[in-house]
Design an enzyme around this catalytic site. Sequence first.
Site, PDB file in Angstrom:
ATOM      1  N   LEU A   1      -4.250 -10.262  -1.486  1.00 33.53           N
ATOM      2  CA  LEU A   1      -5.170 -10.202  -0.487  1.00 33.53           C
ATOM      3  C   LEU A   1      -6.093  -9.127  -2.406  1.00 33.53           C
ATOM      4  O   LEU A   1      -5.362  -8.469  -2.584  1.00 33.53           O
ATOM      5  CB  LEU A   1      -5.524  -9.427   0.279  1.00 33.53           C
ATOM      6  CG  LEU A   1      -5.148  -9.516   1.618  1.00 33.53           C
ATOM      7  CD1 LEU A   1      -5.581  -8.618   2.692  1.00 33.53           C
ATOM      8  CD2 LEU A   1      -6.232 -11.006   1.666  1.00 33.53           C
TER       9      LEU A   1
ATOM     10  N   HIS B   1      -8.546   2.228  -0.681  1.00 39.29           N
ATOM     11  CA  HIS B   1      -7.988   3.179   0.492  1.00 39.29           C
ATOM     12  C   HIS B   1      -8.108   4.440   0.207  1.00 39.29           C
ATOM     13  O   HIS B   1      -8.006   4.629  -1.552  1.00 39.29           O
ATOM     14  CB  HIS B   1      -5.735   2.870  -0.090  1.00 39.29           C
ATOM     15  CG  HIS B   1      -5.625   2.043   0.823  1.00 39.29           C
ATOM     16  ND1 HIS B   1      -5.404   0.673   0.031  1.00 39.29           N
ATOM     17  CD2 HIS B   1      -5.578   0.547   2.033  1.00 39.29           C
ATOM     18  CE1 HIS B   1      -5.153  -0.091   1.296  1.00 39.29           C
ATOM     19  NE2 HIS B   1      -4.745   0.115   1.702  1.00 39.29           N
TER      20      HIS B   1
ATOM     21  N   CYS C   1       1.542   2.485  -4.014  1.00 40.45           N
ATOM     22  CA  CYS C   1       1.686   1.106  -2.679  1.00 40.45           C
ATOM     23  C   CYS C   1       3.072   0.450  -3.165  1.00 40.45           C
ATOM     24  O   CYS C   1       3.334  -0.246  -1.527  1.00 40.45           O
ATOM     25  CB  CYS C   1       0.469   0.605  -2.624  1.00 40.45           C
ATOM     26  SG  CYS C   1      -1.031   0.821  -3.806  1.00 40.45           S
TER      27      CYS C   1
ATOM     28  N   ARG D   1      -1.263  -9.315   6.810  1.00 40.06           N
ATOM     29  CA  ARG D   1       0.372  -8.256   6.531  1.00 40.06           C
ATOM     30  C   ARG D   1       0.024  -6.943   7.741  1.00 40.06           C
ATOM     31  O   ARG D   1       1.697  -7.415   7.365  1.00 40.06           O
ATOM     32  CB  ARG D   1      -0.956  -7.176   5.659  1.00 40.06           C
ATOM     33  CG  ARG D   1      -1.373  -7.994   4.224  1.00 40.06           C
ATOM     34  CD  ARG D   1      -1.598  -6.323   3.530  1.00 40.06           C
ATOM     35  NE  ARG D   1      -0.436  -5.990   3.439  1.00 40.06           N
ATOM     36  CZ  ARG D   1      -0.085  -4.739   2.355  1.00 40.06           C
ATOM     37  NH1 ARG D   1      -1.371  -4.271   1.589  1.00 40.06           N
ATOM     38  NH2 ARG D   1       1.002  -3.786   2.011  1.00 40.06           N
TER      39      ARG D   1
ATOM     40  N   GLU E   1       4.010   0.447   1.016  1.00 32.86           N
ATOM     41  CA  GLU E   1       3.427   2.126   1.752  1.00 32.86           C
ATOM     42  C   GLU E   1       2.499   1.930   2.612  1.00 32.86           C
ATOM     43  O   GLU E   1       2.358   2.737   3.397  1.00 32.86           O
ATOM     44  CB  GLU E   1       2.188   2.846  -0.040  1.00 32.86           C
ATOM     45  CG  GLU E   1       2.241   4.141   0.276  1.00 32.86           C
ATOM     46  CD  GLU E   1       1.028   4.800  -0.365  1.00 32.86           C
ATOM     47  OE1 GLU E   1       0.383   3.853  -0.388  1.00 32.86           O
ATOM     48  OE2 GLU E   1       1.421   5.662  -0.797  1.00 32.86           O
ATOM     49  N   ASP E   2       1.777   1.266   2.587  1.00 38.45           N
ATOM     50  CA  ASP E   2       0.813   0.462   3.650  1.00 38.45           C
ATOM     51  C   ASP E   2       1.451   0.379   4.910  1.00 38.45           C
ATOM     52  O   ASP E   2       0.678   0.718   6.589  1.00 38.45           O
ATOM     53  CB  ASP E   2      -0.101  -0.958   3.088  1.00 38.45           C
ATOM     54  CG  ASP E   2      -0.723  -0.313   2.164  1.00 38.45           C
ATOM     55  OD1 ASP E   2      -1.239   0.463   2.156  1.00 38.45           O
ATOM     56  OD2 ASP E   2      -1.009  -1.125   1.259  1.00 38.45           O
TER      57      ASP E   2
ATOM     58  N   ASP F   1       1.386 -10.061   0.322  1.00 34.97           N
ATOM     59  CA  ASP F   1       1.200  -8.640  -0.065  1.00 34.97           C
ATOM     60  C   ASP F   1       2.286  -7.887   0.190  1.00 34.97           C
ATOM     61  O   ASP F   1       1.829  -6.531   0.126  1.00 34.97           O
ATOM     62  CB  ASP F   1      -0.029  -8.158   0.991  1.00 34.97           C
ATOM     63  CG  ASP F   1      -1.039  -8.845   0.345  1.00 34.97           C
ATOM     64  OD1 ASP F   1      -1.369  -8.514  -1.281  1.00 34.97           O
ATOM     65  OD2 ASP F   1      -1.776  -9.579   0.078  1.00 34.97           O
TER      66      ASP F   1
ATOM     67  N   ARG G   1      -9.539  -0.702   6.040  1.00 35.08           N
ATOM     68  CA  ARG G   1      -8.557  -1.055   7.070  1.00 35.08           C
ATOM     69  C   ARG G   1      -8.209  -0.177   7.881  1.00 35.08           C
ATOM     70  O   ARG G   1      -7.535  -0.263   8.825  1.00 35.08           O
ATOM     71  CB  ARG G   1      -7.016  -1.090   5.785  1.00 35.08           C
ATOM     72  CG  ARG G   1      -7.552  -2.445   4.914  1.00 35.08           C
ATOM     73  CD  ARG G   1      -7.125  -2.902   4.567  1.00 35.08           C
ATOM     74  NE  ARG G   1      -7.394  -4.640   4.025  1.00 35.08           N
ATOM     75  CZ  ARG G   1      -6.508  -4.874   2.747  1.00 35.08           C
ATOM     76  NH1 ARG G   1      -5.370  -4.086   3.167  1.00 35.08           N
ATOM     77  NH2 ARG G   1      -7.462  -5.875   1.900  1.00 35.08           N
TER      78      ARG G   1
HETATM   79  C1  CIR Z   1      -4.252  -5.813  -0.271  1.00 32.81           C
HETATM   80  O1  CIR Z   1      -5.321  -5.521  -0.973  1.00 32.81           O
HETATM   81  O2  CIR Z   1      -3.263  -5.125   1.083  1.00 32.81           O
HETATM   82  C2  CIR Z   1      -3.133  -5.537  -1.154  1.00 32.81           C
HETATM   83  N1  CIR Z   1      -3.517  -6.431  -1.750  1.00 32.81           N
HETATM   84  C3  CIR Z   1      -2.915  -4.725  -1.863  1.00 32.81           C
HETATM   85  C4  CIR Z   1      -2.704  -2.961  -1.257  1.00 32.81           C
HETATM   86  C5  CIR Z   1      -2.723  -2.109  -1.680  1.00 32.81           C
HETATM   87  N2  CIR Z   1      -1.679  -0.662  -0.713  1.00 32.81           N
HETATM   88  C6  CIR Z   1      -2.699   0.464  -1.606  1.00 32.81           C
HETATM   89  O3  CIR Z   1      -3.186   0.432  -2.499  1.00 32.81           O
HETATM   90  N3  CIR Z   1      -1.750   1.098  -0.581  1.00 32.81           N
END
Ligand code: CIR
Length: 253
Positions: A18, A161, A248, A85, A65-66, A60, A131
Amino acid sequence: MFKKAIVRKPGKSMSKGLTTAELGLPDYEKALAQHAEYVKTLKECGVEVVVLEGDEKYPDSTFVEDTALLTSECAIITNPGALSRRGEIIEIKNTLKKYYSNIEEVKEPGTVDAGDIMMVGSNFYIGLSDRTNEKGAEQVIEYLEKYGMKGFTVSLEDVLHLKTGVSYLERNNLVACGEFLSKEEFQGFNILEIDQNESYAANCIWVNDTVIIPKGYPKAKEMIKNEGYAVKEVDVSEFRKLDGGLSCLSLRF
Ligand code: CIR
């Protein structure tokens, strides 16, 4: 102090990740080399790094971290806001079982990306974003309170984020940019202002009194150095193409 970090190598499918960045497709070989450099830098800061193999099913999934919020008392597995995700949490949960006996989980209709959560001791700031929704934040706050910690929500408008624009560097120092400079919630911190044209450097990480920042942001580097931190730079240009930053790419605990 952090003792460990979990990272996941990018898969070739990262090119399908993404993004809103409009910086072109990531170069996979370059991304692998940058990721290896990131791992090396974490090790230099004294943490043991657990490296998970890339998972082609989830483009992704290198942005570990997410998928979880790690605290001193418990791990909270998130329910990522982006449908593509969601499945990333399965392997992370299995991995975390080795390190945590208290594991909680965010459930539907709550969604949370832990890139929206900033830890300040036992207080956690939770960004409400595209999110992370209110219901997800409420669940996180309930879990935190169960273990004697606290959570607070923060609204955000301009960035993906919370930690895209703000990072806590311990000792009451907060690196911030754009909309976060004037947030009431953050006025009690010593705010280190990141220049708008270096905004990507607002996502940096404190690891045992070294601050790791993205490569190529000289003003941010100088400012953080002047606060008395050791600073290490890592080039994460290929992850930036997918809206990802330094924080991340690891779960630190
Ligand atoms: C996303 O859009 O979920 C990933 N391409 C990027 C996630 C980045 N994560 C973060 O800033 N903690």
